[in-house]
Design an enzyme around this catalytic site. Structure first.
Site, mmCIF file in Angstrom:
data_model
loop_
_atom_site.group_PDB
_atom_site.id
_atom_site.type_symbol
_atom_site.label_atom_id
_atom_site.label_comp_id
_atom_site.label_asym_id
_atom_site.label_seq_id
_atom_site.Cartn_x
_atom_site.Cartn_y
_atom_site.Cartn_z
ATOM 1 C CE LYS A 53 -3.877 -2.422 2.046
ATOM 2 N NZ LYS A 53 -4.685 -2.841 3.200
ATOM 3 C CD GLN A 97 -3.679 -4.527 6.268
ATOM 4 O OE1 GLN A 97 -3.708 -3.467 5.643
ATOM 5 N NE2 GLN A 97 -4.171 -5.654 5.782
ATOM 6 C CG ASP A 120 -9.596 0.095 4.852
ATOM 7 O OD1 ASP A 120 -9.346 -0.370 3.724
ATOM 8 O OD2 ASP A 120 -8.968 -0.215 5.876
#
Ligand code: GUN
Length: 283
Positions: A53, A97, A120
């Site tokens: 990422k 995460q 997200d």
């Protein structure tokens, strides 16, 4: 019949070129889009994901920070970091995460992220916005699947029946909402749905997002259907495979996404798109 491939690598490359242009335009206006990625603990798969990422941000001209913390980090400490990033004007998107260590409540953590920085798309506010057609952030994996459908001319899905297998909060449920928003008729199943094949054989579009090999076999697919495989599993030889029996289903389907090289690269691409979007909303 042999299905045509929907190439996630090629589509990602195209979208990432657009992302780089938008990032450069924002930077020229004094707003460099910034993403903060937080990793708690040393889950090996998560370490690879966060590295990818951050690398994707660098390649696209976005600012990124990777914050890595020991598995012993407390929930209060993590919430304090999120609060600081919520108030950091250089950061437009915050990604924590998952999975988090067991002593941390991931729902509480996700809800602590400012909805304006929830790139997200996991916040209740983002899920609710999707449900009622308001502005929020779309969860990256299903958003990527929608882009793959769009790439083969399937943007307005009026008259199409889509079957989603899997009902997770991060893929199955938002996927179903996005298909519905695109005017499809939607059925949501799970791996235990009675006579799953009877459902999927009606589908013009099948999205398999269970996390189990061979959930979708050729006998469960309508000839010519579009098959999107969100699964990431290992086969007996240890090779990456999806939820779809690719060898069998490609002989029946009209279009199919491979694993690897299908949905996988799209997830990070859509994270970049969401981060740009977040920055553009501030600019
Ligand atoms: N873990 C597995 N997939 C994801 C994702 O898309 N976002 C976050 N934050 N964690 C994940």
């Amino acid at each position: 019949m042999t299905a045509q491939l929907i190439d996630g690598n090629a589509l990602s490359k195209q979208i990432r070129a657009e992302v780089a242009q938008r990032a450069a335009a924002l930077t020229a206006r004094g707003v460099k889009p910034g993403l903060a990625v937080i990793l708690v603990g040393d889950n090996p798969a998560s370490q690879v994901y966060v590295r990818n990422k951050v690398k994707a941000c660098e390649d696209g001209g976005l600012h990124s920070v990777l914050e890595k913390y020991d598995a012993a980090m407390t929930e209060a400490e993590l919430l304090a970091r999120i609060d600081a990033l919520n108030n950091d004007p250089a950061i437009h998107g915050i990604l924590v995460q998952l999975p988090l260590p067991k002593h941390i409540d991931d729902h509480k953590v996700i809800e602590a992220i400012s909805p304006a920085k929830d790139v997200d798309g996991f916040h209740v506010s983002s899920a609710g916005a999707l449900m009622v057609g308001e502005v929020g952030f779309k969860a990256c994996t299903p958003y990527g699947c929608m882009k793959m459908l769009e790439s083969i001319g399937m943007k307005d899905l009026r008259g199409k029946h889509a079957v989603v297998i899997g009902r997770s909060n991060i893929v199955g449920k938002p996927m179903a909402m996005m298909l519905l928003a695109a005017n499809a008729t939607v059925t949501i199943c799970h791996s235990g749905t009675a006579d799953l094949g009877a459902m999927t054989r009606q589908a013009d579009i099948v999205v398999a997002a269970v996390g189990k090999r061979d959930v979708l076999t050729a006998d469960r697919v309508k000839p010519g259907a579009v098959v999107i495989d969100v699964g990431m599993n290992r086969n007996d030889e240890g090779k990456l495979c999806g939820d779809v029996d690719f060898a069998g289903v490609k002989e029946v389907a009209g279009w199919i996404t491979p694993v690897p090289g299908g949905v996988g690269p799209m997830t990070i691409t859509m994270l970049l798109v969401n981060t740009i979007e977040a920055a553009e909303r501030c600019a």
